[in-house]
Enzyme design. Structure first.
Site, PDB file in Angstrom:
ATOM      1  N   ASP A   5      30.664  45.336  71.048  1.00  0.00           N
ATOM      2  CA  ASP A   5      30.382  44.815  72.235  1.00  0.00           C
ATOM      3  C   ASP A   5      28.896  45.100  72.782  1.00  0.00           C
ATOM      4  O   ASP A   5      28.829  45.891  72.702  1.00  0.00           O
ATOM      5  CB  ASP A   5      31.547  44.694  73.530  1.00  0.00           C
ATOM      6  CG  ASP A   5      32.923  43.812  73.576  1.00  0.00           C
ATOM      7  OD1 ASP A   5      33.776  45.518  72.188  1.00  0.00           O
ATOM      8  OD2 ASP A   5      33.287  43.844  73.682  1.00  0.00           O
ATOM      9  N   LYS A   6      28.456  44.057  73.669  1.00  0.00           N
ATOM     10  CA  LYS A   6      26.847  44.429  73.917  1.00  0.00           C
ATOM     11  C   LYS A   6      26.623  45.213  75.342  1.00  0.00           C
ATOM     12  O   LYS A   6      25.934  45.992  75.594  1.00  0.00           O
ATOM     13  CB  LYS A   6      25.816  42.899  73.863  1.00  0.00           C
ATOM     14  CG  LYS A   6      24.760  42.767  74.612  1.00  0.00           C
ATOM     15  CD  LYS A   6      23.869  41.720  74.156  1.00  0.00           C
ATOM     16  CE  LYS A   6      22.051  41.927  75.202  1.00  0.00           C
ATOM     17  NZ  LYS A   6      22.270  42.303  76.598  1.00  0.00           N
TER      18      LYS A   6
END
Length: 206
Positions: free
Chosen positions: A97-98
């Protein structure tokens, strides 16, 4: 699934879920409302898996990398450019996930001193040693998530105390264990897998 959504028309979350066929839950019980990922540190992902065999004369460098608000492929591109190598010479087993703090292993075709000397904001690199082994996509066994939910509330909008929110979560876990068996957890496929504003990703892919 009907894919005829005119350009510019957005759907609310309930409509998206219904269009994707997400009309039920695997367990019963009251939810806790709240907001996810209001801060980067609210969502932590730690990759779980084997470390490639360390060999002092190995060609590649093994590093444990912790990123804050970095998309994995974008970071790998920046790292490769700094090291003067192709991004195809950096191997990892999964994208993370960013908007989160993530920790995972990278195997890098570059000297240890170059890797350990790399510096960039919101990046921490711990060199573990050398190896002859690469990482393949999916080589890790699991991801460990630590998630903070802020602003928990009842369905009518009234705030929930932390004690009550935790009690509800525990009730849901117990309910799932009764239905699915001990140590099992449903693989949640949410609307984001189908398209955030228009759930047409499967249609486009087809």
């Amino acid at each position: 699934m009907d894919s005829a959504y005119p350009e510019g028309i957005q759907m609310n979350p309930a409509e998206i879920a219904a269009a994707c066929g997400l009309t039920g839950y695997s367990c019963e019980g009251k939810g806790i409302g709240g907001v996810l990922k209001s801060r980067f540190e609210d969502f932590r992902v730690e990759e779980v898996g084997r470390i490639p065999a360390i060999e002092p004369r190995g060609r590649f460098t093994v590093a444990r990398v912790t990123l804050t608000n970095w998309e994995t492929n974008r970071f790998v591109g920046k790292l490769a450019k700094s090291l003067g190598i192709s991004k195809n010479r950096i191997w990892f087993s999964g994208t993370k996930d960013k908007r989160a703090i993530t920790t995972q292993l990278l195997v890098i075709d570059a000297p240890q001193n170059k890797v350990s000397g790399f510096e960039m904001n919101d990046v921490d690199i711990e060199v573990l040693g050398r190896t002859h082994q690469k990482l393949g996509f999916g080589d890790h066994s699991a991801n460990r998530f630590t998630i903070t939910v802020r602003g928990c509330a009842d369905s009518d909008g009234s705030p929930l105390e932390a004690k009550e929110a935790i009690a509800r979560v525990n009730h849901i876990f117990e309910n799932m264990e009764q239905r699915l068996g001990a140590g099992k957890f449903p693989n949640w496929i949410g609307p984001q897998r189908f398209g955030a504003t228009r759930p047409v990703t499967p249609v486009v892919g087809r």
